[in-house]
Design a protein around this motif. Structure first.
Motif, PDB file in Angstrom:
ATOM      1  N   THR A 146       0.842  -1.193   0.000  1.00  0.00           N
ATOM      2  CA  THR A 146       0.000   0.000   0.000  1.00  0.00           C
ATOM      3  C   THR A 146       0.879   1.246   0.000  1.00  0.00           C
ATOM      4  OG1 THR A 146      -0.125  -0.146   2.412  1.00  0.00           O
ATOM      5  CG2 THR A 146      -1.969  -1.045   1.159  1.00  0.00           C
ATOM      6  N   LYS A 147       0.451   2.249  -0.727  1.00  0.00           N
ATOM      7  CA  LYS A 147       1.224   3.492  -0.808  1.00  0.00           C
ATOM      8  C   LYS A 147       1.108   4.287   0.485  1.00  0.00           C
ATOM      9  CE  LYS A 147       1.775   7.642  -3.653  1.00  0.00           C
ATOM     10  NZ  LYS A 147       1.265   8.390  -4.837  1.00  0.00           N
ATOM     11  N   ASP A 148      -0.100   4.322   1.059  1.00  0.00           N
ATOM     12  CA  ASP A 148      -0.358   5.088   2.281  1.00  0.00           C
ATOM     13  C   ASP A 148      -1.027   4.205   3.322  1.00  0.00           C
ATOM     14  OD1 ASP A 148       0.442   7.754   1.212  1.00  0.00           O
ATOM     15  OD2 ASP A 148      -1.266   7.395  -0.123  1.00  0.00           O
ATOM     16  N   ALA A 149      -1.117   4.730   4.524  1.00  0.00           N
ATOM     17  CA  ALA A 149      -1.825   4.028   5.594  1.00  0.00           C
ATOM     18  C   ALA A 149      -3.326   4.285   5.479  1.00  0.00           C
ATOM     19  CB  ALA A 149      -1.317   4.501   6.947  1.00  0.00           C
ATOM     20  N   ILE A 150      -4.128   3.385   6.032  1.00  0.00           N
ATOM     21  CA  ILE A 150      -5.579   3.575   6.104  1.00  0.00           C
ATOM     22  C   ILE A 150      -5.970   3.670   7.571  1.00  0.00           C
ATOM     23  CG2 ILE A 150      -7.859   2.725   5.467  1.00  0.00           C
ATOM     24  CD1 ILE A 150      -6.602   0.964   3.393  1.00  0.00           C
ATOM     25  N   SER A 151      -6.631   4.765   7.934  1.00  0.00           N
ATOM     26  CA  SER A 151      -7.129   4.937   9.297  1.00  0.00           C
ATOM     27  C   SER A 151      -8.628   5.159   9.251  1.00  0.00           C
ATOM     28  CB  SER A 151      -6.439   6.113   9.983  1.00  0.00           C
ATOM     29  OG  SER A 151      -5.058   5.862  10.131  1.00  0.00           O
ATOM     30  N   THR A 166      -6.214  -0.980  -5.697  1.00  0.00           N
ATOM     31  CA  THR A 166      -6.547  -0.232  -4.482  1.00  0.00           C
ATOM     32  C   THR A 166      -6.874  -1.197  -3.351  1.00  0.00           C
ATOM     33  OG1 THR A 166      -8.896  -0.101  -5.111  1.00  0.00           O
ATOM     34  CG2 THR A 166      -7.477   1.748  -5.746  1.00  0.00           C
ATOM     35  N   LEU A 167      -6.758  -0.685  -2.142  1.00  0.00           N
ATOM     36  CA  LEU A 167      -7.138  -1.437  -0.947  1.00  0.00           C
ATOM     37  C   LEU A 167      -8.101  -0.567  -0.158  1.00  0.00           C
ATOM     38  CD1 LEU A 167      -6.294  -4.165   0.513  1.00  0.00           C
ATOM     39  CD2 LEU A 167      -4.998  -2.683   2.069  1.00  0.00           C
ATOM     40  N   THR A 168      -9.217  -1.145   0.255  1.00  0.00           N
ATOM     41  CA  THR A 168     -10.205  -0.383   1.017  1.00  0.00           C
ATOM     42  C   THR A 168     -10.643  -1.177   2.243  1.00  0.00           C
ATOM     43  OG1 THR A 168     -12.253   0.910   0.826  1.00  0.00           O
ATOM     44  CG2 THR A 168     -12.261  -1.271  -0.172  1.00  0.00           C
ATOM     45  N   VAL A 169     -11.302  -0.498   3.157  1.00  0.00           N
ATOM     46  CA  VAL A 169     -11.767  -1.113   4.400  1.00  0.00           C
ATOM     47  C   VAL A 169     -13.268  -1.311   4.336  1.00  0.00           C
ATOM     48  CG1 VAL A 169     -11.903  -0.864   6.907  1.00  0.00           C
ATOM     49  CG2 VAL A 169      -9.932   0.022   5.679  1.00  0.00           C
ATOM     50  N   LYS A 170     -13.720  -2.474   4.800  1.00  0.00           N
ATOM     51  CA  LYS A 170     -15.153  -2.763   4.847  1.00  0.00           C
ATOM     52  C   LYS A 170     -15.479  -3.534   6.130  1.00  0.00           C
ATOM     53  CE  LYS A 170     -16.242  -2.830  -0.094  1.00  0.00           C
ATOM     54  NZ  LYS A 170     -16.861  -3.597  -1.198  1.00  0.00           N
ATOM     55  N   PRO A 171     -16.704  -3.369   6.652  1.00  0.00           N
ATOM     56  CA  PRO A 171     -17.115  -4.181   7.793  1.00  0.00           C
ATOM     57  C   PRO A 171     -17.235  -5.645   7.376  1.00  0.00           C
ATOM     58  CG  PRO A 171     -18.500  -2.226   7.572  1.00  0.00           C
ATOM     59  CD  PRO A 171     -17.704  -2.347   6.310  1.00  0.00           C
ATOM     60  N   LYS A 197     -12.936   7.857  -0.263  1.00  0.00           N
ATOM     61  CA  LYS A 197     -11.523   8.044  -0.590  1.00  0.00           C
ATOM     62  C   LYS A 197     -10.648   7.986   0.662  1.00  0.00           C
ATOM     63  CE  LYS A 197     -12.672  11.026  -4.526  1.00  0.00           C
ATOM     64  NZ  LYS A 197     -12.548  12.404  -5.093  1.00  0.00           N
ATOM     65  N   SER A 198     -11.220   8.342   1.802  1.00  0.00           N
ATOM     66  CA  SER A 198     -10.433   8.365   3.030  1.00  0.00           C
ATOM     67  C   SER A 198     -10.107   6.969   3.533  1.00  0.00           C
ATOM     68  CB  SER A 198     -11.186   9.138   4.125  1.00  0.00           C
ATOM     69  OG  SER A 198     -12.343   8.427   4.551  1.00  0.00           O
ATOM     70  N   ILE A 199     -10.839   5.960   3.080  1.00  0.00           N
ATOM     71  CA  ILE A 199     -10.569   4.587   3.521  1.00  0.00           C
ATOM     72  C   ILE A 199     -10.123   3.724   2.341  1.00  0.00           C
ATOM     73  CG2 ILE A 199     -12.104   4.652   5.513  1.00  0.00           C
ATOM     74  CD1 ILE A 199     -14.196   3.168   3.775  1.00  0.00           C
ATOM     75  N   THR A 200      -9.660   4.374   1.280  1.00  0.00           N
ATOM     76  CA  THR A 200      -9.168   3.661   0.095  1.00  0.00           C
ATOM     77  C   THR A 200      -7.790   4.209  -0.263  1.00  0.00           C
ATOM     78  OG1 THR A 200     -11.433   3.400  -0.724  1.00  0.00           O
ATOM     79  CG2 THR A 200      -9.649   3.050  -2.306  1.00  0.00           C
ATOM     80  N   VAL A 201      -6.818   3.323  -0.413  1.00  0.00           N
ATOM     81  CA  VAL A 201      -5.462   3.745  -0.761  1.00  0.00           C
ATOM     82  C   VAL A 201      -4.977   2.974  -1.984  1.00  0.00           C
ATOM     83  CG1 VAL A 201      -4.848   4.392   1.585  1.00  0.00           C
ATOM     84  CG2 VAL A 201      -4.418   2.060   0.807  1.00  0.00           C
ATOM     85  N   ASP A 202      -4.012   3.550  -2.663  1.00  0.00           N
ATOM     86  CA  ASP A 202      -3.429   2.891  -3.833  1.00  0.00           C
ATOM     87  C   ASP A 202      -2.545   1.726  -3.398  1.00  0.00           C
ATOM     88  OD1 ASP A 202      -4.658   4.735  -5.435  1.00  0.00           O
ATOM     89  OD2 ASP A 202      -2.858   5.938  -5.805  1.00  0.00           O
ATOM     90  N   VAL A 203      -2.594   0.660  -4.204  1.00  0.00           N
ATOM     91  CA  VAL A 203      -1.664  -0.457  -4.056  1.00  0.00           C
ATOM     92  C   VAL A 203      -0.662  -0.334  -5.193  1.00  0.00           C
ATOM     93  CG1 VAL A 203      -1.409  -2.966  -4.102  1.00  0.00           C
ATOM     94  CG2 VAL A 203      -3.371  -1.924  -2.951  1.00  0.00           C
ATOM     95  N   VAL A 204       0.616  -0.352  -4.856  1.00  0.00           N
ATOM     96  CA  VAL A 204       1.660  -0.084  -5.852  1.00  0.00           C
ATOM     97  C   VAL A 204       2.718  -1.186  -5.852  1.00  0.00           C
ATOM     98  CG1 VAL A 204       1.332   2.407  -5.663  1.00  0.00           C
ATOM     99  CG2 VAL A 204       3.022   1.271  -4.214  1.00  0.00           C
ATOM    100  N   ALA A 205       3.505  -1.197  -6.914  1.00  0.00           N
ATOM    101  CA  ALA A 205       4.631  -2.126  -6.994  1.00  0.00           C
ATOM    102  C   ALA A 205       5.686  -1.705  -5.978  1.00  0.00           C
ATOM    103  CB  ALA A 205       5.219  -2.114  -8.396  1.00  0.00           C
TER     104      ALA A 205
END
Length: 443
Positions: free
Chosen positions: A334-339, A379-384, A399-407
Motif C-alpha cells: 500500500t502506498k499510504d496508511a488507512i485509518s 486499491t485497498l479499502t476497508v469494509k465491515p 476516498k479516506s478509507i481507500t489507498v493505492d496499491v503499488v509495486a
C-alpha cells in the motif's frame, strides 16, 4: 366441569394481561438499540469531521426548520467571496433604511446598525457569526449578490453544488419570512429555511473543510462591538460561557418558534474532531444538554485506528505474477496508511479488500514487464466484515478509507534472447506434456 371452566377463564385473563403488559411496556432493549443515547431532540447526527463518517443518527433525513443554523451557508458564501477577492474584510458597507430598521426589530437577535453609517465586512461578519445578528446577515447578502433575493438563489445553488439533499433556503438569516418586515426574498410570506440533520451536518462539514478559518470567529465567546457593548456568543458551550465544554470551538445555534432550538457543534480533543447536530429541542438549555450527550459519546466511545500501515504488505496477496520480465513475481504494497474512526474495541469487525486494476492484467492475471517501483496496480479499502457499508456524508469519504496499491520494486523487461528461450521451452514443454498424456492413455 365448573372447576375446569374457571381455570380456563383464569388462564385466558392471565394471557390477556401479559399480552397487554408487553403492549404498554415496550421492550427497552430494542428502544435502546434504536437510540442508545435517548436523545430528546427530534433529529440528530454525529460525524467524524475529518472524513464525514456517520457515527450516530436519529431521524437524520427528516426535514425540519433550521433557523439561524442556515447562517452557515451565508458564512460559506461570504468566505468564498473573500477567497475569490470579490470582497475584502476591510471593505465598507453602507447601511440602508431596511437593514437599519431590521436591526432594531423587537424580538430578533441583532446588533443595532445605524442608517447611513459604514461598517466593515469584518464587523458585519463577526456580528452575524458570534451574535447571530440578522440585519448584519442581510447587509452581507446584499453586498455579495446585489440583493438578498439573488443571494438566496446562490445559497440554493451552492447547496446543490455541495451535494446537500433535503433543503430549501428562502432567506439569508434563518428567520421566518414574516419577521422580515414584508421583504421576504423567496418562498411564501410565512416560510422558513428547512434542512435535514444530515444536510446541516454536511454543510458544516464542507464549511470546516473548505474554510477552516471559520473557527477563528465562531470560537470567540464575547464580541466587543464598536457601540461599546459586549455580546455573548449564543454558543454557550464555548470556554468561559455557562455550558462550557472542553474542545468546543463552533459552530452555530438556531432558534425560531417553528424550528425549535437547534445547534450545530464542533469540538476537537486529542487529535479528534467531531461535528454534531441536534434539531428541534424544547429549549436553549436542552439543545446544549443533548449536544453534550453526543460529544460525550463521541470522545468516550470512538477512536481513530490505523487499519493498514503505510507501505504495508497485503496478507495473502504479497506478490503478483509477471510476464515478459526478468522476474516472474513482483512484490506489492500500500502506498499510504488507512485509518478509520471506529468504536473502541471494534478493530476486529473490519477487513481490507484488494481490488486489482484489470486494465493492467492480461487474461492470465499477470502484469506485463517492464514495471517501475511505485506503479499503481490497484486499491485497498476497508469494509465491515458483516457485509454492511461504512456510511459517509459524501462520496469523498470513501476516498479516506481507500489507498493505492503499488509495486514495491521494479521488474525490468527480459531481453529478446531470454524471451525466445522461454518461448522455446514452453513449446517443448507443451509437446512433452501432450506426449506424456498420450503415453499414459495407453496403459
Amino acid at each position: 366441569m365448573n372447576w375446569f371452566k374457571k381455570l380456563a377463564l383464569w388462564i385466558t385473563v392471565l394471557f390477556v394481561f401479559v399480552s397487554a403488559s408487553f403492549s404498554f411496556f415496550p421492550n427497552k432493549t430494542n428502544a435502546e438499540e434504536n437510540d442508545p443515547l435517548g436523545l430528546k431532540a427530534e433529529a440528530a447526527i454525529l460525524v467524524d469531521a475529518e472524513t464525514g463518517a456517520i457515527l450516530y443518527e436519529k431521524n437524520a433525513n427528516v426535514v425540519l426548520g433550521v433557523a439561524s443554523m442556515a447562517k452557515m451557508m451565508t458564512e460559506y458564501l461570504v468566505l468564498e467571496a473573500i477567497e475569490e477577492e470579490k470582497i475584502t474584510w476591510d471593505q465598507k458597507v453602507m447601511i440602508n433604511e431596511y437593514v437599519h430598521k431590521l436591526s432594531g426589530a423587537p424580538g430578533l437577535s441583532n446588533i443595532g446598525l445605524t442608517q447611513g453609517e459604514e461598517y466593515t465586512v469584518k464587523e458585519l461578519y463577526e456580528a452575524m457569526a458570534i451574535f447571530s445578528a440578522n440585519a448584519a446577515s442581510v447587509a452581507l447578502a446584499e453586498l455579495v449578490a446585489g440583493t438578498e433575493k439573488n443571494f438566496v438563489t446562490k445559497m440554493n445553488e451552492k447547496a446543490e453544488e455541495l451535494g446537500l439533499e433535503d433543503y430549501k433556503f428562502v432567506n439569508s438569516t434563518g428567520l421566518n419570512n414574516s419577521s422580515l418586515m414584508g421583504n421576504h426574498p423567496a418562498g411564501g410570506p410565512d416560510e422558513e429555511n428547512v434542512m435535514s440533520a444530515r444536510a446541516t451536518a454536511k454543510l458544516a462539514y464542507y464549511l470546516l473543510k473548505d474554510y477552516p478559518e471559520v473557527l477563528d470567529t465562531a470560537s470567540v465567546p464575547v464580541l466587543k462591538f464598536r457601540d461599546g457593548r459586549e455580546y455573548k456568543n449564543f454558543n454557550w458551550m464555548l470556554p468561559t460561557l455557562v455550558y462550557a465544554y472542553p474542545g468546543v470551538d463552533g459552530l452555530k445555534t438556531g432558534s425560531t418558534e417553528f424550528a425549535g432550538d437547534g445547534f450545530t457543534a464542533t469540538a476537537e480533543r486529542d487529535g479528534k474532531r467531531f461535528i454534531s447536530v441536534v434539531m428541534k429541542t424544547s429549549s436553549k438549555e436542552e439543545r446544549f444538554a443533548e449536544t453534550k450527550k453526543l460529544l460525550d459519546y463521541a470522545f468516550g466511545s470512538f477512536t481513530k485506528q490505523e487499519v493498514h500501515p503505510e507501505n504495508g504488505k497485503i496478507k495473502g496477496k504479497e506478490t503478483l505474477p509477471v510476464t515478459k520480465g526478468k522476474e516472474d513475481q513482483i512484490k506489492i504494497e500500500t502506498k499510504d496508511a488507512i485509518s478509520l474512526m471506529m468504536k473502541k474495541g471494534k478493530e476486529e469487525d473490519f477487513e481490507t479488500v484488494l481490488t486489482l486494476d484489470k486494465k493492467k492484467l492480461n487474461d492470465e492475471g499477470q502484469l506485463t514487464a517492464p514495471i517501475k517501483k511505485g506503479d499503481k496496480v490497484g486499491t485497498l479499502t476497508v469494509k465491515p466484515k458483516d457485509g454492511s457499508e461504512i456510511e459517509f456524508l459524501s462520496k469523498d469519504g470513501i476516498k479516506s478509507i481507500t489507498v493505492d496499491v503499488v509495486a514495491a520494486e521494479s521488474v525490468e523487461k527480459a531481453n529478446w534472447f531470454v524471451l525466445s528461450m522461454r518461448a522455446i521451452g514452453g513449446f517443448f514443454g507443451d509437446i512433452w506434456g501432450s506426449v506424456s498424456s498420450t503415453v499414459k492413455g495407453w496403459f
